[in-house]
Design a protein around this motif. Sequence first.
Motif: not given
Length: 437
Positions: A42, A128, A131-132, A204-206, A209
């Motif tokens: 990232y 998180l 990134v979001l 990148y987000a999953n 999570w």
Amino acid sequence: MAERASPPGESRAAALLRGRVEPLVFLANFALVLQGPVTTQYLWHRFSADLGYNGTRHRGNCGNQSADPIMQEVETLTSHWTLYMNLGGFLVGLFTSTLLGAWSDHKGRRPLLVLASLGLMLQTVVSLFLVLLQLHVGYFVLGRILCAFFGDFNGLLAASFASVADVSSDGSRTFRMALVEASIGVAGMLASFLGGHWLWAHGYANPFWLALALLIVMTLYAAFCFGETVKELKSTRLFTLRHHRAIVQLYASPAPEKSRKHLALYSLAIFVVITVHFGAQDILTIYELSTPLCWDSKLIGYGSAAQHLPYLTSVLFLRLLQYCLADTWVAEIGLFFNFMGMVVFAFATTTALMFTGYGLLFLALVITPVIRAKLSKLVGKSDQGALFSSVACVSSLAMLAASGIFNSLYPATLTFMKGFPFLLGAVLLLIPAILIG
């Protein structure tokens, strides 16, 4: 004294009815490894976008861009921000991990395990949101610092190894500690495979999570399912210099024969081993992303899995080698293969050569469980938490040194020998080889 307060049979029965520490270590490292390469990639992506570099999107031309100044700028920024994250976490962790480890000798291992789990979960939440919402990458540093306040992964490992020392005999301790490290490795391999493919398919987000969900489960396990291993709990304050004095006394107070001398020498040996291990780990993803390897996220996932494979192969071969060799010789053999792997990395210009280097590391991680077991046998049962918090302190210092040395040396040596930091790591491994011998 503990046996008088709580009969051995009763304590052992209670422990068997509740969970062991290995699942905690597994879940924690799975979540961390899932996030580690994703965080590096990232950072690479953000800096590439900011600087207008698109080399990562045109892998066919990657090998022709060794002199591209923009690519070198992306590598340097990624390496430096990795250093800032590690500096923030390790400097805070030096204080908290030593404090909490010695505190766990009185209050039990469970409170420290819960605190460390909460810290890891908090770090993942910050990452998180970053990134979001496309926040500034400095929030990665904030997440590391917040995690370190709660003990970080080093605090969790200190409590885990201390809990193993609480319940294991001298003869089984090395293998039991190797099992804890094997939990780290199996989690790392699975997370690496999953993380590489998932990042390739879903962004990148999953992965963050999933890491958050695992850390919630881990926190609940630590709070309600872990079987406490400290038999006699005592009331004590957390914020007191008494806990730090307990660690100093391990090295400074008089002791039979050469135990204090051995304590210092083994601590120095584990310091060097961890410095090389984490220093190489810090720059491997950047090394693989850039020319001449130009790996994509799938290959980086395979590489990260291969990097964690020694945790599993080492524990298997440790068990076999213990039948015919003393622990000291097993550690020396592990150091030899670690040395060879670093040398191959230093000169690797192809994917096949990189995986050859990973293959040579199959025995590299028999060293740390041997040293931890030897350290554990040098102190009494009531000092195991203080001992492993001091080992956590040594580990934090080693990681700090690793980040400072490898993340600074890598950009500085790009122009004349890209793999020089790995070569330096191979030379440094001669120090624990001499000390252990």
